[in-house]
Motif scaffolding. Structure first.
Motif, short mmCIF file in Angstrom:
data_model
loop_
_atom_site.label_atom_id
_atom_site.label_comp_id
_atom_site.label_asym_id
_atom_site.label_seq_id
_atom_site.Cartn_x
_atom_site.Cartn_y
_atom_site.Cartn_z
N PHE A 1 0.82 -1.20 0.00
CA PHE A 1 0.00 0.00 0.00
C PHE A 1 0.87 1.26 0.00
N LYS A 2 0.63 2.12 -0.97
CA LYS A 2 1.38 3.37 -1.07
C LYS A 2 0.60 4.54 -0.48
N GLY A 3 -0.68 4.34 -0.25
CA GLY A 3 -1.48 5.39 0.35
C GLY A 3 -2.90 4.90 0.57
N ILE A 4 -3.55 5.38 1.63
CA ILE A 4 -4.93 5.03 1.92
C ILE A 4 -5.68 6.34 2.15
N HIS A 5 -6.71 6.59 1.33
CA HIS A 5 -7.44 7.85 1.36
C HIS A 5 -8.87 7.62 1.82
N PHE A 6 -9.39 8.57 2.60
CA PHE A 6 -10.74 8.47 3.14
C PHE A 6 -11.55 9.71 2.75
N ILE A 7 -12.80 9.49 2.38
CA ILE A 7 -13.71 10.58 2.06
C ILE A 7 -15.02 10.36 2.81
N ASN A 8 -15.81 11.44 2.94
CA ASN A 8 -17.11 11.40 3.62
C ASN A 8 -16.97 10.82 5.02
N CYS A 9 -16.01 11.32 5.78
CA CYS A 9 -15.72 10.79 7.11
C CYS A 9 -16.71 11.33 8.14
N PRO A 10 -17.47 10.46 8.82
CA PRO A 10 -18.38 10.91 9.87
C PRO A 10 -17.62 11.18 11.17
N PRO A 11 -18.25 11.84 12.16
CA PRO A 11 -17.56 12.11 13.43
C PRO A 11 -17.04 10.87 14.13
N VAL A 12 -17.74 9.74 13.95
CA VAL A 12 -17.30 8.52 14.62
C VAL A 12 -15.95 8.04 14.11
N PHE A 13 -15.52 8.55 12.95
CA PHE A 13 -14.23 8.14 12.41
C PHE A 13 -13.09 8.61 13.31
N GLN A 14 -13.33 9.63 14.12
CA GLN A 14 -12.30 10.08 15.06
C GLN A 14 -11.93 8.97 16.04
N LEU A 15 -12.91 8.12 16.36
CA LEU A 15 -12.63 6.98 17.24
C LEU A 15 -11.67 6.02 16.56
N ALA A 16 -11.94 5.75 15.28
CA ALA A 16 -11.06 4.85 14.53
C ALA A 16 -9.65 5.41 14.45
N LEU A 17 -9.54 6.72 14.25
CA LEU A 17 -8.22 7.35 14.19
C LEU A 17 -7.49 7.24 15.52
N THR A 18 -8.24 7.32 16.62
CA THR A 18 -7.62 7.17 17.93
C THR A 18 -7.00 5.79 18.09
N ILE A 19 -7.72 4.78 17.63
CA ILE A 19 -7.20 3.41 17.69
C ILE A 19 -5.95 3.29 16.82
N ILE A 20 -6.06 3.76 15.59
CA ILE A 20 -4.98 3.58 14.63
C ILE A 20 -3.73 4.36 15.05
N ARG A 21 -3.93 5.61 15.49
CA ARG A 21 -2.79 6.46 15.83
C ARG A 21 -1.96 5.87 16.96
N ASN A 22 -2.62 5.18 17.91
CA ASN A 22 -1.91 4.62 19.04
C ASN A 22 -1.25 3.28 18.75
N LEU A 23 -1.55 2.69 17.60
CA LEU A 23 -1.06 1.34 17.34
C LEU A 23 -0.09 1.26 16.17
N LEU A 24 -0.21 2.14 15.19
CA LEU A 24 0.63 2.05 14.00
C LEU A 24 1.94 2.81 14.18
N ARG A 25 2.95 2.33 13.48
CA ARG A 25 4.19 3.08 13.44
C ARG A 25 3.97 4.38 12.70
N PRO A 26 4.74 5.43 13.00
CA PRO A 26 4.54 6.73 12.35
C PRO A 26 4.60 6.67 10.83
N ASP A 27 5.50 5.85 10.28
CA ASP A 27 5.60 5.80 8.82
C ASP A 27 4.37 5.17 8.19
N LEU A 28 3.73 4.24 8.90
CA LEU A 28 2.50 3.63 8.37
C LEU A 28 1.32 4.59 8.54
#
Length: 225
Positions: free
Chosen positions: A113-140
């Motif tokens: 994967f060279k990039g993952i793009h999101f559109i039409n993001c609802p407010p609940v997506f902030q929860l998903a970002l919280t999970i991802i941000r705390n688990l993925l390496r910065p480069d990912l």
């Protein structure tokens, strides 16, 4: 006697955490952040729409297998329309599931994967970002891109490869989906064969390992004109 399934689970969890340079404390902190956030957001919509993230991963791997057979380029740029994303969907993206997907993409698929793009993001997506941000390496994590509008998406991608649903010149999404479903049917026998393949450990060559746990290498001098 310890449950072998529990032992395998613990070993897999520790291996993934080590790979991502995270600790069990990081994992627990992410889980607690999710719980606190949910408790503070009682207004979030809930939906019982069925979504099995494991099925989605299996479908993605099958698509990758098809591309191995038919295409030369195996790097992907993904676009997700999250208009119908709900809290029920997000809660199924457990920390361990995200960690395992990250390891699979990085080691199993060679990080295609060279990039993952999101559109039409609802407010609940902030929860998903919280999970991802705390688990993925910065480069990912840096591979994730959020678009606030379709104009932003069209500025990033040529309109010739975007579906008509998003202002492009490519076929509509439902037409592209039908094409892929037909392709899956064409490869049914191929996938069925993969399901029954097993590793015969007795056929592995008996190679002694060096001090570092790797097979010995034969280094030779090379010269170039």
């Amino acid at each position: 006697m310890d449950d072998p399934i529990s032992i395998t689970y613990q070993r897999s969890k520790l291996a993934v955490l080590y790979h991502l340079n995270k600790s069990e404390e990081d994992l627990n902190d992410a889980v607690m952040s999710i719980k606190y956030w949910i408790e503070s957001q009682p207004h979030l919509p809930r939906n019982t729409t069925e979504l099995d993230p494991h099925w989605w991963v299996a479908a993605a791997i099958n698509a990758h297998e098809i591309n191995i057979q038919e295409n030369l380029m195996l790097n992907y740029v993904l676009i997700y329309d999250l208009e119908n994303l709900t809290l029920e969907h997000v809660l199924k993206l457990t920390p361990m599931f995200i960690l395992n997907c990250s390891k699979m993409a990085d080691k199993g698929l060679g990080r295609p994967f060279k990039g993952i793009h999101f559109i039409n993001c609802p407010p609940v997506f902030q929860l998903a970002l919280t999970i991802i941000r705390n688990l993925l390496r910065p480069d990912l994590y840096a591979m994730l891109h959020i678009h606030s509008s379709l104009d932003s998406l069209r500025e990033t991608f040529p309109i010739d490869i975007l579906p008509k649903d998003y202002g492009g010149n490519e076929k509509y999404v439902n037409e592209l989906e039908e094409t892929w479903l037909k392709k899956y049917d064409d490869y049914k026998d191929y996938f069925d064969n993969l399901d029954v393949l097993k590793v015969n450990k007795h056929l592995r060559p008996n190679i002694s390992l060096n001090l570092f746990g790797f097979p010995p290498f034969d280094f030779r001098n090379m010269s170039f004109d």
